[in-house]
Motif scaffolding. Structure first.
Motif, mmCIF file in Angstrom:
data_model
loop_
_atom_site.group_PDB
_atom_site.id
_atom_site.type_symbol
_atom_site.label_atom_id
_atom_site.label_comp_id
_atom_site.label_asym_id
_atom_site.label_seq_id
_atom_site.Cartn_x
_atom_site.Cartn_y
_atom_site.Cartn_z
ATOM 1 N N MET A 1 -97.973 -7.025 46.688
ATOM 2 C CA MET A 1 -97.553 -6.420 45.413
ATOM 3 C C MET A 1 -98.546 -5.409 44.888
ATOM 4 O O MET A 1 -99.748 -5.641 45.047
ATOM 5 C CB MET A 1 -97.159 -7.523 44.400
ATOM 6 C CG MET A 1 -96.541 -6.950 43.172
ATOM 7 S SD MET A 1 -96.284 -7.963 41.686
ATOM 8 C CE MET A 1 -97.917 -8.191 41.203
ATOM 9 N N HIS A 2 -98.030 -4.458 44.412
ATOM 10 C CA HIS A 2 -98.840 -3.138 43.765
ATOM 11 C C HIS A 2 -98.287 -3.259 42.419
ATOM 12 O O HIS A 2 -97.029 -2.903 41.877
ATOM 13 C CB HIS A 2 -98.818 -2.195 44.634
ATOM 14 C CG HIS A 2 -99.129 -2.397 45.924
ATOM 15 N ND1 HIS A 2 -100.052 -2.364 46.364
ATOM 16 C CD2 HIS A 2 -98.362 -2.410 47.046
ATOM 17 C CE1 HIS A 2 -100.408 -2.862 47.868
ATOM 18 N NE2 HIS A 2 -99.216 -2.743 48.137
ATOM 19 N N LEU A 3 -99.162 -2.970 41.396
ATOM 20 C CA LEU A 3 -99.026 -3.035 40.026
ATOM 21 C C LEU A 3 -99.442 -1.806 39.529
ATOM 22 O O LEU A 3 -100.674 -1.537 39.619
ATOM 23 C CB LEU A 3 -99.333 -4.219 39.147
ATOM 24 C CG LEU A 3 -98.880 -4.284 37.754
ATOM 25 C CD1 LEU A 3 -97.557 -4.289 37.492
ATOM 26 C CD2 LEU A 3 -99.699 -5.372 37.134
ATOM 27 N N LEU A 47 -94.562 -11.576 38.398
ATOM 28 C CA LEU A 47 -96.031 -11.334 38.923
ATOM 29 C C LEU A 47 -96.470 -12.277 39.634
ATOM 30 O O LEU A 47 -96.767 -12.195 40.943
ATOM 31 C CB LEU A 47 -96.934 -10.962 37.868
ATOM 32 C CG LEU A 47 -96.841 -9.823 37.050
ATOM 33 C CD1 LEU A 47 -97.874 -9.768 35.999
ATOM 34 C CD2 LEU A 47 -97.146 -8.519 38.033
ATOM 35 N N ASN A 50 -94.073 -12.877 42.999
ATOM 36 C CA ASN A 50 -94.321 -11.764 44.072
ATOM 37 C C ASN A 50 -95.857 -11.608 44.575
ATOM 38 O O ASN A 50 -95.987 -10.946 45.548
ATOM 39 C CB ASN A 50 -94.117 -10.384 43.388
ATOM 40 C CG ASN A 50 -92.717 -10.100 43.077
ATOM 41 O OD1 ASN A 50 -91.851 -10.388 43.891
ATOM 42 N ND2 ASN A 50 -92.319 -9.516 42.063
ATOM 43 N N ARG A 51 -96.573 -12.181 44.088
ATOM 44 C CA ARG A 51 -98.143 -12.309 44.540
ATOM 45 C C ARG A 51 -98.118 -12.844 45.649
ATOM 46 O O ARG A 51 -98.421 -12.330 46.679
ATOM 47 C CB ARG A 51 -99.048 -12.968 43.403
ATOM 48 C CG ARG A 51 -100.575 -13.028 43.685
ATOM 49 C CD ARG A 51 -101.057 -11.683 43.572
ATOM 50 N NE ARG A 51 -102.485 -11.794 43.735
ATOM 51 C CZ ARG A 51 -103.070 -11.396 44.852
ATOM 52 N NH1 ARG A 51 -102.519 -10.342 45.624
ATOM 53 N NH2 ARG A 51 -104.451 -11.284 44.957
ATOM 54 N N GLU A 54 -100.286 -11.959 49.049
ATOM 55 C CA GLU A 54 -100.009 -10.749 49.568
ATOM 56 C C GLU A 54 -101.259 -9.665 48.994
ATOM 57 O O GLU A 54 -101.799 -9.994 47.968
ATOM 58 C CB GLU A 54 -98.892 -10.072 49.306
ATOM 59 C CG GLU A 54 -97.484 -10.626 49.746
ATOM 60 C CD GLU A 54 -96.257 -10.065 49.424
ATOM 61 O OE1 GLU A 54 -96.404 -8.695 49.039
ATOM 62 O OE2 GLU A 54 -95.416 -10.534 49.509
ATOM 63 N N THR A 55 -101.707 -8.809 49.755
ATOM 64 C CA THR A 55 -102.541 -7.662 49.460
ATOM 65 C C THR A 55 -101.939 -6.919 47.824
ATOM 66 O O THR A 55 -100.941 -7.196 47.875
ATOM 67 C CB THR A 55 -102.551 -6.597 50.343
ATOM 68 O OG1 THR A 55 -103.030 -7.096 51.576
ATOM 69 C CG2 THR A 55 -103.583 -5.526 49.933
ATOM 70 N N ALA A 56 -102.619 -6.866 47.019
ATOM 71 C CA ALA A 56 -102.488 -6.568 45.575
ATOM 72 C C ALA A 56 -103.441 -5.330 45.137
ATOM 73 O O ALA A 56 -104.656 -5.584 45.452
ATOM 74 C CB ALA A 56 -102.461 -7.575 44.771
ATOM 75 N N THR A 57 -102.557 -4.373 44.537
ATOM 76 C CA THR A 57 -103.437 -3.302 43.753
ATOM 77 C C THR A 57 -103.170 -3.374 42.399
ATOM 78 O O THR A 57 -101.781 -3.377 41.981
ATOM 79 C CB THR A 57 -103.027 -1.975 44.512
ATOM 80 O OG1 THR A 57 -103.477 -2.010 45.841
ATOM 81 C CG2 THR A 57 -103.872 -0.973 43.939
ATOM 82 N N LEU A 84 -102.741 -11.795 36.440
ATOM 83 C CA LEU A 84 -103.073 -11.337 37.880
ATOM 84 C C LEU A 84 -104.602 -11.194 38.123
ATOM 85 O O LEU A 84 -105.205 -10.074 37.921
ATOM 86 C CB LEU A 84 -102.511 -10.121 37.987
ATOM 87 C CG LEU A 84 -102.402 -9.503 39.547
ATOM 88 C CD1 LEU A 84 -101.376 -10.306 40.442
ATOM 89 C CD2 LEU A 84 -101.844 -7.750 39.303
ATOM 90 N N LEU A 89 -107.546 -9.157 43.376
ATOM 91 C CA LEU A 89 -107.171 -8.028 43.930
ATOM 92 C C LEU A 89 -107.738 -7.498 45.208
ATOM 93 O O LEU A 89 -109.025 -7.564 45.162
ATOM 94 C CB LEU A 89 -107.084 -7.225 42.771
ATOM 95 C CG LEU A 89 -106.109 -7.362 41.504
ATOM 96 C CD1 LEU A 89 -106.201 -6.537 40.609
ATOM 97 C CD2 LEU A 89 -104.763 -7.654 42.053
#
Length: 158
Positions: A1-3, A47, A50-51, A54-57, A84, A89
């Motif tokens: 997920m990317h925020l 959040l 979906n986390r 996974e790779t997160a930004t 988060l 991250l």
């Protein structure tokens, strides 16, 4: 997920920019930061769901996120870090205008766990910068890169 977190404030509105933005004088920044925190909290379940490892930004764009005071950014990051965790991250990115930060501010950003600063340097030509309505000079742009390097910022882009 990317925020993505949009910080819609700029000292000056550049004539070429089509993003939603305005000058901070017309907004209560403390209220804006609180509202962002409440929005993040209202979406905490999404959040977390979906986390899923996974790779997160976490990406702060704008506007000019580097305009945020250490106090405002610190309060917002307290909330976001609970939801988060920054240390989990892969990347924590931040857009910055070279005219809006100091070495002290960069050290604060690194302390928050920031891993990338994306500098809004559209040119190193003074004439083009003036035409674009940019408030920084070529020298400020280059100095900002040095400040980021000296503070140990792992990734810098322009």
């Amino acid at each position: 997920m990317h925020l993505y977190v949009h910080i819609p404030f700029c000292h000056r509105i550049c004539p070429y920019c089509a993003f939603f933005k305005h000058t901070p004088a017309s907004t209560d920044m403390k209220s804006f930061i609180r509202a962002l925190g409440r929005e993040a909290e209202s979406r905490a379940a999404a959040l977390a769901t979906n986390r899923g490892g996974e790779t997160a930004t976490l990406y702060f764009g704008g506007g000019t996120p580097s305009m945020l005071s250490d106090t405002h950014l610190g309060h917002l990051m307290e909330t976001l870090d609970r939801l988060l965790p920054v240390d989990k991250l892969d990347e924590f990115s931040f857009e910055a205008n070279p005219a809006t930060f100091t070495e002290k501010k960069v050290r604060f950003w690194r302390g928050l766990g920031m891993t990338r600063v994306s500098l809004g340097v559209q040119s190193l030509d003074s004439g083009i910068l003036h035409l674009l309505g940019r408030e920084h000079t070529p020298a400020q742009a280059l100095h900002s890169v040095e400040m980021l390097k000296n503070a140990g910022m792992p990734h810098i882009n322009m």
